[in-house]
Design an enzyme around this catalytic site. Structure first.
Site, short mmCIF file in Angstrom:
data_model
loop_
_atom_site.label_atom_id
_atom_site.label_comp_id
_atom_site.label_asym_id
_atom_site.label_seq_id
_atom_site.Cartn_x
_atom_site.Cartn_y
_atom_site.Cartn_z
CD GLU A 1 60.90 24.03 30.13
OE1 GLU A 1 61.23 24.99 30.86
OE2 GLU A 1 60.77 24.11 28.90
CG HIS B 1 54.08 25.02 37.13
ND1 HIS B 1 54.91 23.93 37.31
CD2 HIS B 1 54.19 25.34 35.81
CE1 HIS B 1 55.49 23.62 36.17
NE2 HIS B 1 55.08 24.46 35.24
P1 5GP Z 1 56.75 24.10 32.61
O1 5GP Z 1 57.41 23.84 31.29
O2 5GP Z 1 57.39 23.30 33.71
O3 5GP Z 1 55.27 23.97 32.56
O4 5GP Z 1 56.98 25.64 32.90
C1 5GP Z 1 58.02 26.14 33.67
C2 5GP Z 1 58.03 27.64 33.47
O5 5GP Z 1 58.86 28.21 34.45
C3 5GP Z 1 58.60 28.10 32.11
O6 5GP Z 1 57.61 28.84 31.41
C4 5GP Z 1 59.81 28.96 32.49
O7 5GP Z 1 59.95 30.11 31.66
C5 5GP Z 1 59.51 29.32 33.93
N1 5GP Z 1 60.68 29.55 34.76
C6 5GP Z 1 61.77 28.75 34.84
N2 5GP Z 1 62.65 29.24 35.73
C7 5GP Z 1 62.08 30.37 36.22
C8 5GP Z 1 62.52 31.33 37.20
O8 5GP Z 1 63.58 31.23 37.79
N3 5GP Z 1 61.68 32.37 37.46
C9 5GP Z 1 60.46 32.50 36.82
N4 5GP Z 1 59.73 33.56 37.14
N5 5GP Z 1 60.03 31.61 35.90
C10 5GP Z 1 60.84 30.57 35.62
#
Ligand code: 5GP
Length: 124
Positions: free
Chosen positions: A99, A104
Site C-alpha cells: 500500500e 518497508h
Molecule cells: P503495506 O501494505 O504497504 O505493506 O503496509 C503499509 C502499512 O502501513 C499498513 O500496515 C498500514 O497500517 C501502515 N500505515 C499506513 N499509514 C500509516 C501511518 O500513518 N502511520 C503508521 N504508523 N502506519 C501506517
C-alpha cells in the site's frame, strides 16, 4: 515506478506525521503500525528513498543495506519479540498488496503468528 516523495512514510521520515518510534539510527526508522494485526506490529523503513525491495537492492549502498537489516534485528529486540520469534513480511507491488510505496518490512509477533498466508484467494 518512480519514488513518490509524498508517500506517508516519506512524510513520517520528514517529521510531518508523528510516529511511535521503536528504534532509529542513521540508516533506518522503526515504528509501530497504526493498524496492528498482531500484539506486536512494527514497520522498519530505510531513510533513503526506495520504492520496494528491488529498488533498494539495486540502488542502496552496501552500508545502507547492512544498516537496514541490523535495524530490523534491533527493532525486534526492542519490541520484545526477538526471543520468542516473529515474522518478517515485505509486501511488494500490486500483487503483493503493497500500500505504501516506500520499501518497508513488517515485524509481526507477540505470540504465535499463525499460517504464513491465507488460503489462495482464487480457491476460496
Ligand atoms: P503495506 O501494505 O504497504 O505493506 O503496509 C503499509 C502499512 O502501513 C499498513 O500496515 C498500514 O497500517 C501502515 N500505515 C499506513 N499509514 C500509516 C501511518 O500513518 N502511520 C503508521 N504508523 N502506519 C501506517
Amino acid at each position: 515506478m518512480a519514488y513518490d516523495p509524498d508517500n506517508i512514510f516519506a512524510k513520517i521520515l520528514r517529521g510531518e506525521i508523528p510516529n511511535d518510534t521503536v528504534h532509529e539510527d542513521e540508516h533506518a526508522l522503526a515504528f509501530r503500525d497504526i493498524h496492528p494485526v498482531r500484539p506486536v506490529h512494527v514497520l522498519v523503513i530505510p531513510r533513503g528513498a526506495y520504492v520496494d525491495v528491488g529498488d533498494f537492492a539495486v540502488r542502496a549502498t552496501a552500508d545502507e543495506i547492512a544498516g537496514f537489516w541490523r535495524a530490523v534485528a534491533a527493532a525486534a529486540e526492542k519490541a520484545g519479540v526477538a526471543g520468542g520469534g516473529y515474522r518478517l513480511i515485505a509486501n511488494t507491488g500490486a500483487n503483493g498488496g503493497q500500500e505504501v510505496p516506500h520499501f518497508h518490512v513488517h515485524i509481526v509477533g507477540g505470540g504465535r503468528v499463525g499460517p504464513m498466508v491465507s488460503p489462495r484467494p482464487d480457491r476460496n
